[in-house]
Design an enzyme around this catalytic site. Structure first.
Site, PDB file in Angstrom:
ATOM      1  N   ARG A   1      -1.837  -6.430  -8.287  1.00 60.44           N
ATOM      2  CA  ARG A   1      -0.637  -7.210  -7.979  1.00 60.44           C
ATOM      3  C   ARG A   1      -0.436  -8.320  -8.986  1.00 60.44           C
ATOM      4  O   ARG A   1       0.678  -8.645  -9.369  1.00 60.44           O
ATOM      5  CB  ARG A   1      -0.758  -7.826  -6.571  1.00 60.44           C
TER       6      ARG A   1
ATOM      7  N   LYS B   1     -17.630  -4.599  12.178  1.00 63.91           N
ATOM      8  CA  LYS B   1     -16.521  -4.957  13.070  1.00 63.91           C
ATOM      9  C   LYS B   1     -15.834  -6.265  12.644  1.00 63.91           C
ATOM     10  O   LYS B   1     -15.496  -7.101  13.462  1.00 63.91           O
ATOM     11  CB  LYS B   1     -17.009  -5.083  14.521  1.00 63.91           C
TER      12      LYS B   1
ATOM     13  N   SER C   1      -3.138  -7.777   3.046  1.00 66.75           N
ATOM     14  CA  SER C   1      -3.425  -7.576   4.473  1.00 66.75           C
ATOM     15  C   SER C   1      -3.895  -8.897   5.093  1.00 66.75           C
ATOM     16  O   SER C   1      -3.569  -9.219   6.230  1.00 66.75           O
ATOM     17  CB  SER C   1      -4.500  -6.512   4.651  1.00 66.75           C
TER      18      SER C   1
ATOM     19  N   HIS D   1       0.840  -1.210   0.000  1.00 61.87           N
ATOM     20  CA  HIS D   1       0.000   0.000   0.000  1.00 61.87           C
ATOM     21  C   HIS D   1       0.876   1.261   0.000  1.00 61.87           C
ATOM     22  O   HIS D   1       0.608   2.223  -0.721  1.00 61.87           O
ATOM     23  CB  HIS D   1      -0.879   0.054   1.261  1.00 61.87           C
TER      24      HIS D   1
END
Ligand code: PNS
Length: 161
Positions: free
Chosen positions: A91, A42, A129, A18
């Site tokens: 990517r 959440k 991530s 990033h």
């Protein structure tokens, strides 16, 4: 007024991939807004505030960028910010289908905004991530793949017991 771009994402957490894209974007655009999508369900590991803080820490050495948290449609955010471009990273070919759909949907919703795809340095082409969290959760080393501050926060957050 210069050309403003928005770089949206979950950034849960920010990776060096990033960061590489942020740096590349700054070379192309006059103003850059990093837009962190909020996490109402959440499901993210890090809170909105933590994700913003990690980006702020890791970009201190760069020309000033704006960081915002958003919910709702990305194209509405770009309209509010007067941004002409959405930055997304590619990517590998596997990213393409999802990104292509999003880019075309965003174009359908708001023709004035253009999606610009940038390729991160190949050293980061396998980093996501999701994988970072998985490796860190099992005690694996993510040194060099995420900023130092992110690595520390991952360790703290995922410490067991
Ligand atoms: O880092 P991510 O999770 O790949 O980012 C995805 C993101 C935040 C760019 C995408 O989910 C998004 O734009 N969300 C906002 C809602 C929206 O506009 N959805 C329609 C996209 S076509």
């Amino acid at each position: 007024m210069g050309v403003r771009a928005v770089y949206p994402g979950s950034f849960d957490p920010l990776t060096n991939g990033h960061l590489d894209l942020i740096e590349r974007s700054l070379r192309l655009f006059d103003e850059l807004v990093v837009a962190v999508v909020t996490n109402p369900a959440k499901t993210a590991l890090f809170t909105d505030a933590e994700r913003v803080e990690m980006i702020r820490e890791a970009t201190r050495h760069l020309r000033e960028i704006e960081i915002v948290v958003f919910d709702g449609l990305l194209v509405d955010l770009t309209a509010r910010l007067g941004a002409r471009a959405i930055i997304r990273g590619l990517r590998a070919v596997s990213d393409f289908e999802y990104e292509f759909q999003m880019a075309l949907m965003n174009r359908k919703l708001r023709e004035e905004v253009e999606t610009v795809f940038l390729m991160p340095h190949e050293a980061y082409s396998y980093i996501s991530s999701r994988l970072i969290k998985e490796v860190a959760a099992h005690g694996g080393l993510v040194t060099g793949l995420v900023p130092v501050g992110v690595e520390q926060r991952l360790r703290k957050k995922l410490q067991r017991g």
